[in-house]
Scaffold this motif. Structure first.
Motif, short mmCIF file in Angstrom:
data_model
loop_
_atom_site.label_atom_id
_atom_site.label_comp_id
_atom_site.label_asym_id
_atom_site.label_seq_id
_atom_site.Cartn_x
_atom_site.Cartn_y
_atom_site.Cartn_z
N ARG A 210 11.87 9.28 -7.92
CA ARG A 210 11.77 8.26 -8.97
C ARG A 210 11.38 8.91 -10.31
O ARG A 210 11.83 8.46 -11.38
CB ARG A 210 10.73 7.21 -8.57
N MET A 211 10.57 9.94 -10.26
CA MET A 211 10.20 10.63 -11.50
C MET A 211 11.40 11.36 -12.09
O MET A 211 11.59 11.37 -13.31
CB MET A 211 9.07 11.61 -11.22
N VAL A 212 12.23 11.95 -11.23
CA VAL A 212 13.45 12.61 -11.71
C VAL A 212 14.39 11.60 -12.33
O VAL A 212 14.96 11.83 -13.41
CB VAL A 212 14.14 13.37 -10.56
N ASP A 213 14.54 10.44 -11.67
CA ASP A 213 15.43 9.39 -12.20
C ASP A 213 14.90 8.85 -13.53
O ASP A 213 15.69 8.46 -14.40
CB ASP A 213 15.56 8.26 -11.20
N ALA A 214 13.57 8.82 -13.69
CA ALA A 214 13.01 8.34 -14.95
C ALA A 214 13.36 9.28 -16.10
O ALA A 214 13.46 8.85 -17.26
CB ALA A 214 11.49 8.21 -14.83
N LEU A 215 13.59 10.54 -15.80
CA LEU A 215 13.96 11.51 -16.83
C LEU A 215 15.45 11.48 -17.14
O LEU A 215 15.87 11.52 -18.29
CB LEU A 215 13.57 12.92 -16.38
N PHE A 216 16.28 11.41 -16.08
CA PHE A 216 17.72 11.62 -16.26
C PHE A 216 18.56 10.37 -16.06
O PHE A 216 19.79 10.42 -16.24
CB PHE A 216 18.21 12.70 -15.30
N GLY A 217 17.96 9.26 -15.67
CA GLY A 217 18.73 8.04 -15.44
C GLY A 217 19.23 7.41 -16.72
O GLY A 217 19.03 7.93 -17.83
N PRO A 218 19.89 6.27 -16.61
CA PRO A 218 20.46 5.60 -17.79
C PRO A 218 19.43 5.27 -18.86
O PRO A 218 19.73 5.30 -20.05
CB PRO A 218 21.08 4.33 -17.20
N ASN A 219 18.19 4.98 -18.44
CA ASN A 219 17.15 4.65 -19.41
C ASN A 219 16.29 5.86 -19.77
O ASN A 219 15.38 5.74 -20.61
CB ASN A 219 16.25 3.53 -18.84
N GLY A 220 16.53 6.96 -19.14
CA GLY A 220 15.74 8.15 -19.42
C GLY A 220 16.24 8.89 -20.64
O GLY A 220 17.41 8.82 -21.01
N LYS A 221 15.33 9.61 -21.26
CA LYS A 221 15.66 10.35 -22.47
C LYS A 221 15.49 11.85 -22.29
O LYS A 221 15.42 12.60 -23.25
CB LYS A 221 14.78 9.87 -23.63
N GLY A 222 15.43 12.29 -21.03
CA GLY A 222 15.17 13.69 -20.76
C GLY A 222 16.23 14.63 -21.29
O GLY A 222 15.93 15.58 -22.03
N ALA A 223 17.49 14.35 -20.96
CA ALA A 223 18.57 15.24 -21.38
C ALA A 223 18.75 15.21 -22.90
O ALA A 223 18.99 16.25 -23.52
CB ALA A 223 19.87 14.86 -20.68
N GLU A 224 18.63 14.03 -23.49
CA GLU A 224 18.78 13.93 -24.95
C GLU A 224 17.68 14.70 -25.66
O GLU A 224 17.92 15.41 -26.65
CB GLU A 224 18.74 12.46 -25.37
N ALA A 225 16.45 14.58 -25.16
CA ALA A 225 15.33 15.29 -25.78
C ALA A 225 15.48 16.80 -25.62
O ALA A 225 15.16 17.57 -26.54
CB ALA A 225 14.01 14.82 -25.16
N LEU A 226 15.98 17.24 -24.47
CA LEU A 226 16.20 18.67 -24.25
C LEU A 226 17.22 19.22 -25.24
O LEU A 226 17.03 20.29 -25.83
CB LEU A 226 16.66 18.92 -22.81
N LYS A 227 18.32 18.48 -25.42
CA LYS A 227 19.36 18.94 -26.34
C LYS A 227 18.85 18.95 -27.78
O LYS A 227 19.17 19.86 -28.55
CB LYS A 227 20.59 18.06 -26.22
N SER A 228 18.05 17.97 -28.14
CA SER A 228 17.54 17.93 -29.51
C SER A 228 16.57 19.07 -29.80
O SER A 228 16.37 19.44 -30.95
CB SER A 228 16.85 16.58 -29.77
N ARG A 229 15.98 19.65 -28.75
CA ARG A 229 15.07 20.78 -28.92
C ARG A 229 15.79 22.12 -28.85
O ARG A 229 15.16 23.18 -28.92
CB ARG A 229 13.97 20.73 -27.86
N GLY A 230 17.11 22.08 -28.68
CA GLY A 230 17.89 23.31 -28.72
C GLY A 230 18.33 23.85 -27.39
O GLY A 230 18.93 24.93 -27.32
N TRP A 231 18.10 23.11 -26.29
CA TRP A 231 18.52 23.59 -24.98
C TRP A 231 19.99 23.26 -24.74
O TRP A 231 20.43 22.15 -25.04
CB TRP A 231 17.65 22.97 -23.88
N ALA A 232 20.72 24.22 -24.21
CA ALA A 232 22.15 24.04 -23.95
C ALA A 232 22.33 23.44 -22.57
O ALA A 232 21.99 24.06 -21.55
CB ALA A 232 22.88 25.38 -24.04
N LEU A 233 22.87 22.22 -22.52
CA LEU A 233 23.06 21.52 -21.26
C LEU A 233 24.51 21.17 -21.00
O LEU A 233 24.80 20.41 -20.08
CB LEU A 233 22.23 20.23 -21.23
N GLY A 234 25.43 21.71 -21.80
CA GLY A 234 26.83 21.36 -21.65
C GLY A 234 27.44 21.95 -20.39
O GLY A 234 26.79 22.62 -19.59
N GLN A 235 28.72 21.68 -20.21
CA GLN A 235 29.44 22.13 -19.04
C GLN A 235 29.33 23.65 -18.89
O GLN A 235 29.63 24.41 -19.80
CB GLN A 235 30.92 21.74 -19.14
N GLY A 236 28.87 24.10 -17.72
CA GLY A 236 28.77 25.52 -17.45
C GLY A 236 27.57 26.20 -18.06
O GLY A 236 27.45 27.42 -17.97
#
Length: 549
Positions: free
Chosen positions: A504-530
């Motif tokens: 549930r904690m993982v889903d809170a970060l990466f689910g539809p309402n989570g902002k984990g991936a967006e926040a990571l990208k805004s801080r400069g982390w590369a999360l794209g394909q590959g």
């Protein structure tokens, strides 16, 4: 001559000023014509000023007192060894890495000469009783074992070189210095043919392993240093080879002066240890200066540990809602992580933060390893039900590994990846994220792009959260005078609760309402394909076939 006029500058591919052009005034006096012709060689409508002339340097630098001719020539020589378009064509950490890398290469070149001299003594140079046949046998044995070691190491670790490029780049020089140590030590066993051959072959194996690690990690670093829009990987690699060539040449010339002086054993060992210490220290500084923007296992440990410490330090169910509201300011940037990450972190370690306790280990592999950890009465259907009938894109299970003191919490997590089922739509292949979180995930979260898949990152974060939750439970039980784990190892209900709550904690970060991936990208982390480098190497994938009526 005045500078307040329209000027057209011409610069080379490295951005160095070459020429300037401007319109001449309609009329010159005779004296002005002579001055102008002497300075530029032209008195036409358009005046050309080269970089070699003082006026051209004024245009290039904007200063009335430009750099001296010696400085200008040194700058040109330096740019011969820098990538085209530097500094815009490479990342900001490129020059820091190359500076320390050049120093360590210089020290290594001199140390290798000491090793080469010892090897020549080993094979019989200067010994009247030695034969060319024995020297050839030694060489063939070393080359044979070295090439076999190259094949085996590349097979076993080749797929890990990119995601752990900093570790393998430093480890390559550790192995290389060890081989040099064996080379210098080998003549002391000249009376024993077996020991002599053993040391000679061991040195060859280490050199072969060093070559594989160095070449693979350098390729990954070259890709990292190259700017995607302005740089060329081939050019950066070629200039790196040029730098190594000139540094090795300078090292050989310096060694040609130093090595003949070292005729006694004690001074030789002292100089060797100084060179090796310099080599390793500068190489460590070099790899430590690299700021990787991709998440491997160790960097993921650091980043997500800091997130949870900020929003849900006690891992309580009531804290789950706060996880979905994280902001970019709560996440460490790649530069912050690079300052604290461990270069030689052990593989698969679940460590809380950069310097926190080791809570266990996690590995992503085959389902057979997961099945061996399951309780005897647990079915595949029960396991998949914990993970959205397999739609999470992975399954995992764990077991406790008790230490002798029973005071530490060690958890061994084994996971297996599940391939998304075929949706039948050739125009749009759904990712594991879309299947698990819903078809509207891409519209709800800006970071979800076609083919975007956080499955590999989610499985590692899940293992990290699971280990942390068990770690806190264990220490809370020990503090209250309990028996530690509280339940027998492998109990199904305890495991189900821990796995579900951490999921549930993982889903809170990466689910539809989570902002984990967006926040990571805004801080400069590369999360794209590959760009996710969490799963080590090539691992098997599962396919779930539902029941047919």
């Amino acid at each position: 001559m005045e500078l307040d006029r329209l000027i057209v500058e011409e610069r080379d591919s490295n951005g160095i000023f070459a020429k300037a052009f401007y319109d001449a005034y309609p009329a010159y006096s005779e004296s002005e014509k002579g001055t102008q012709q002497a300075a530029t060689g032209s008195i036409g409508a358009v005046v050309e000023v080269s970089a070699h002339h003082r006026l051209g340097q004024i245009y290039a630098t904007g200063r009335r007192h430009p750099p001296s001719r010696v400085i200008r020539y040194l700058q040109k020589v330096l740019h011969v060894f820098l990538p085209t378009g530097y500094p815009d064509s490479v990342t900001p950490d490129y020059i820091h890495y190359q500076t320390f890398d050049s120093i360590q290469a210089f020290a290594s070149s001199i140390a290798q000469l000491l090793g080469s001299r010892a090897v020549l003594t080993l094979v019989g140079v200067g010994d009247q009783n030695a034969t060319s046949t024995s020297a050839l046998f030694f060489t063939v044995s070393q080359e044979t074992l070295g090439r076999l070691a190259t094949i085996m190491f590349a097979w076993r670790f080749g797929s890990m070189l990119e995601q752990e490029c900093k570790k393998f780049r430093f480890a390559a020089d550790l192995v290389n210095d060890t081989s040099i140590f064996f080379d210098v030590l080998s003549p002391h066993f000249i009376g024993s043919p077996v020991l002599k051959l053993s040391y000679f072959c061991l040195s060859g194996i280490l050199k072969a392993v060093c070559t594989v690690m160095a070449n693979g990690s350098k390729a990954a670093l070259t890709q990292h240093f190259t700017d995607d829009s302005k740089g060329s990987i081939a050019d950066v690699a070629a200039k790196d080879a040029s730098q190594e060539t000139i540094i090795s040449l300078l090292g050989m010339l310096a060694g040609a002066v130093i090595v003949p002086i070292l005729t006694e054993e004690q001074p030789t060992w002292i100089v060797l240890f100084i060179l090796i210490a310099t080599h390793l220290a500068t190489n460590y500084r070099a790899v430590s200066s690299v700021v990787m923007e991709t998440l491997n296992r160790h960097r993921a440990n650091i980043v997500f540990s800091s997130i949870i410490d900020a929003v849900a330090p006690q891992f309580l169910d009531a804290e789950v809602d706060s996880i979905s509201e994280i902001s970019a300011g709560m996440i460490m940037s790649p530069k912050q992580v690079s300052r604290c990450e461990r270069i030689l972190e052990r593989d698969g370690v679940l460590r809380w933060g950069a310097n926190g306790p080791i809570m266990g280990k996690a590995f992503v592999g085959s389902f057979s390893a997961v099945r061996k950890m399951l309780p005897p009465d647990m079915t595949i259907e029960e396991l998949l039900s914990l993970f959205g009938d397999g739609n999470t894109g992975y399954v995992l299970w764990y077991r406790h590994v008790r230490s002798r003191s029973r005071r530490t919490s060690n958890v061994y997590v084994q996971a297996a990846l599940i391939e998304p089922s075929d949706s039948g739509d050739e125009d749009h292949m759904q990712s594991a994220d879309e299947i698990y979180y819903g078809a509207g995930t891409r519209e709800k979260s800006a970071h979800h792009q076609p083919g975007f898949d956080t499955r590999e990152l989610r499985v590692w974060v899940h293992a990290l959260f699971l280990a942390r939750k068990l770690f806190l439970q264990h220490h809370a039980s020990m503090s209250s005078g309990g028996g530690g784990w509280g339940a027998e190892e492998g109990m199904k209900e305890e495991a189900r609760q821990v796995i579900s709550s951490s999921l549930r904690m993982v889903d809170a970060l990466f689910g539809p309402n989570g902002k984990g991936a967006e926040a990571l990208k805004s801080r400069g982390w590369a999360l794209g394909q590959g760009r996710l480098m969490v799963v080590a190497g090539s691992v098997p994938r599962l396919r779930v076939r539902p029941r047919t009526a």
